[in-house]
Scaffold this motif. Structure first.
Motif, mmCIF file in Angstrom:
data_model
loop_
_atom_site.group_PDB
_atom_site.id
_atom_site.type_symbol
_atom_site.label_atom_id
_atom_site.label_comp_id
_atom_site.label_asym_id
_atom_site.label_seq_id
_atom_site.Cartn_x
_atom_site.Cartn_y
_atom_site.Cartn_z
ATOM 1 N N ALA A 48 0.824 -1.205 0.000
ATOM 2 C CA ALA A 48 0.000 0.000 0.000
ATOM 3 C C ALA A 48 0.861 1.259 0.000
ATOM 4 N N PHE A 49 0.393 2.261 -0.743
ATOM 5 C CA PHE A 49 1.107 3.527 -0.896
ATOM 6 C C PHE A 49 1.377 4.203 0.450
ATOM 7 N N GLY A 50 0.313 4.325 1.248
ATOM 8 C CA GLY A 50 0.438 5.033 2.531
ATOM 9 C C GLY A 50 1.449 4.361 3.454
ATOM 10 N N ALA A 87 3.698 12.853 -6.943
ATOM 11 C CA ALA A 87 3.408 13.840 -5.906
ATOM 12 C C ALA A 87 2.381 13.343 -4.901
ATOM 13 N N GLU A 88 1.392 12.601 -5.406
ATOM 14 C CA GLU A 88 0.257 12.343 -4.539
ATOM 15 C C GLU A 88 -0.348 10.968 -4.792
ATOM 16 N N GLY A 89 -0.680 10.258 -3.698
ATOM 17 C CA GLY A 89 -1.364 8.982 -3.830
ATOM 18 C C GLY A 89 -2.648 9.021 -3.046
ATOM 19 N N GLU A 90 -3.654 8.305 -3.527
ATOM 20 C CA GLU A 90 -4.934 8.365 -2.812
ATOM 21 C C GLU A 90 -5.318 7.037 -2.161
ATOM 22 N N VAL A 106 -4.167 6.907 -8.605
ATOM 23 C CA VAL A 106 -5.597 6.703 -8.355
ATOM 24 C C VAL A 106 -5.964 5.232 -8.521
ATOM 25 N N ARG A 107 -7.072 4.837 -7.897
ATOM 26 C CA ARG A 107 -7.509 3.455 -7.973
ATOM 27 C C ARG A 107 -8.208 3.196 -9.311
ATOM 28 N N HIS A 146 -3.192 3.189 -10.309
ATOM 29 C CA HIS A 146 -2.357 3.560 -11.447
ATOM 30 C C HIS A 146 -2.124 5.066 -11.440
ATOM 31 N N VAL A 147 -1.196 5.494 -12.273
ATOM 32 C CA VAL A 147 -0.740 6.884 -12.218
ATOM 33 C C VAL A 147 -1.370 7.730 -13.326
ATOM 34 N N HIS A 148 -1.923 8.863 -12.924
ATOM 35 C CA HIS A 148 -2.283 9.903 -13.892
ATOM 36 C C HIS A 148 -1.131 10.899 -13.898
#
Lengths: 201, 252
Positions: A48-50, A87-90, A106-107, A146-148
């Motif tokens: 997991a990203f977090g 920069a950012e993961g959700e 994003v998922r 996946h990454v945007h």
């Protein structure tokens, strides 16, 4: 020497063995100096990203990775390791990534199988040292997020899974592969060889 | 889109390949690592090791096989057989396997699926289902203990439960088709693929190259697994893939 950054997560054995099979010395390390001295560095990752960002911060490997990127030497993020470069993961709430590339993680959302798991074909979008001399083919993916990308010019390759999925990114000396090159047969090994070829010494 | 996968399966006992090995070009045809590397070179998309060791020593040997294999091959591999605890999963994944196959232990203790999925991620958990048609029920029944014991559980209900518990993939063996070489069990595979939202690996019955195309198109399987026909060189992975390409099926 190729540093494989160890922040207490994931199975690093396969990546380090793959590097060695390609004729390079690999060291799995959480030692900042050892990382900074390496000719190239790999940020692996599963899970997991977090959690991964928390581990990176706890071990100081977030700063070490940023410092490595700033050194101008080649850095490669693999799978979750690529996502962490952004920069950012959700995943499970919003998390700050390493911020080495602009973009969001994003998922997958939709009426299809998640995770995106298996062999999918790469579409090369622009030339890159990673894909030089190689033909488009299948590589092995396992991921639910996946990454945007924030900047289209950073996209080197995508794969089609109900949408174009970010597969290879490049910004200067910072590279990422969403799939597992160490599990992707000959093409995967060739991509990894191209990356390692960027290492000096 | 995802390519359909061709998966050779190796039965391993006490660190040695046991079933049907007929390779003249290997130094040691009984060495699972050498055989795995050969299948990797031949274009297999994934491998499954089934550990049929009965002893503690045999199982310890398997860990060493997993470690050596992880260092040799460049494709993902699953290890199954006798795994009944989360700690067993951890040892095998740590040694370098990508996925864990669980069968009887999951039927006896379905929590093993959810515990494993939570700990390692669903993508690591392959639930293996041995199914046989029960003519009284008019549907398929799950068998355990290597196909020796009828469980009284309906296969379609079990796969739905396994998925909801967090299984990432199903390895579906038709006991009716297994060993026949008459082709995969299309009806069973189709029923399970339609019941489950996770990938299905069809197993049992492959004898000819066309059988793989059938199970992908009509059975809606994501992958096809075989053992004997590959080991005895009756078919090669490359020949199966050539046939699939001719039929317009996407393969690597």
């Amino acid at each position: 020497m190729i540093a494989i950054i160890d922040y207490g997560l994931g199975n690093l054995h396969s990546v380090s063995k793959a590097v060695e099979r390609l004729g390079f010395k690999a060291v799995v390390t959480a030692d900042r100096n050892e990382i900074l001295e390496a000719d190239a560095a790999i940020l692996p990752g599963v899970g997991a990203f977090g959690d991964a960002m928390a581990y990176l911060r706890e071990t100081g490997m977030d700063d070490a990775t940023r410092a490595y990127a700033a050194s101008g030497k080649p850095l490669l993020g693999i799978c979750l390791g690529m996502q962490l470069l952004f920069a950012e993961g959700e995943e499970h709430g919003s998390h700050e990534g390493l911020g080495l590339l602009p973009g969001r993680v994003v998922r997958f959302e939709g009426d299809y199988k998640i995770p995106h798991m298996g062999w999918n074909r790469l579409d090369f979008l622009r030339p890159s040292p990673l894909t030089a001399g190689l033909e488009e083919g299948h590589v092995y993916f396992v991921h639910s997020y996946h990454v945007h990308v924030g900047e289209e010019s950073h996209l080197v390759a995508t794969a089609d899974y109900y949408q174009p999925v970010t597969a290879i990114v490049e910004r200067g000396n910072v590279y990422g592969m969403q799939f597992h090159p160490e599990k992707s047969g000959e093409l995967g090994m060739s991509l990894l060889r191209n990356f390692l070829g960027l290492a000096r010494g | 889109m995802l390519a359909k996968r061709i998966i050779p399966c190796l039965d391993v006992k006490d660190g040695r390949v046991v079933k049907g090995v007929n390779f003249v070009n290997l130094r040691d045809a009984g060495d699972p690592v050498e055989l795995a590397a050969l299948y990797d070179r031949e274009g297999a998309d994934e491998l499954v090791f089934l550990d049929i060791s009965a002893s503690v020593e045999g199982r310890a040997t398997m860990i060493e096989v997993v470690r050596r294999t992880a260092g040799e091959i460049t494709i993902p591999f699953t290890v199954g057989g006798g795994i009944s605890q989360v700690d067993d999963m951890k040892r095998i994944l740590r040694a370098g396997a990508d996925k864990i196959g669980i069968n009887t232990a999951a039927v006896l203790n379905p929590r093993l699926i959810s515990d494993g999925a939570r700990r390692f991620g669903s993508q690591c958990i392959v639930v293996a289902v041995d199914a046989k048609f029960n003519s009284e029920w008019g549907e398929w029944e799950v068998y355990t203990h290597g196909g020796r014991k009828a469980s009284g559980i309906r296969a379609l209900e079990w796969v739905r439960q396994a998925e909801s518990l967090g299984a990432g993939e199903l390895l579906l063996t038709s006991m009716d088709a297994d060993g026949t070489k008459d082709g995969f069990d299309i009806a069973l595979t189709r029923a399970v693929s339609d019941a489950a939202g996770i990938p299905v690996i069809a197993s049992g019955g492959a004898g000819r190259t066309e059988h793989f195309g059938e199970v992908f198109r009509e059975g809606r399987a994501d992958a096809g697994l075989a053992a004997t026909i590959f080991h005895y060189k009756e078919l090669t992975v490359a020949a199966v893939k050539d046939e699939l390409r001719r039929e317009g099926v996407e393969v690597r």
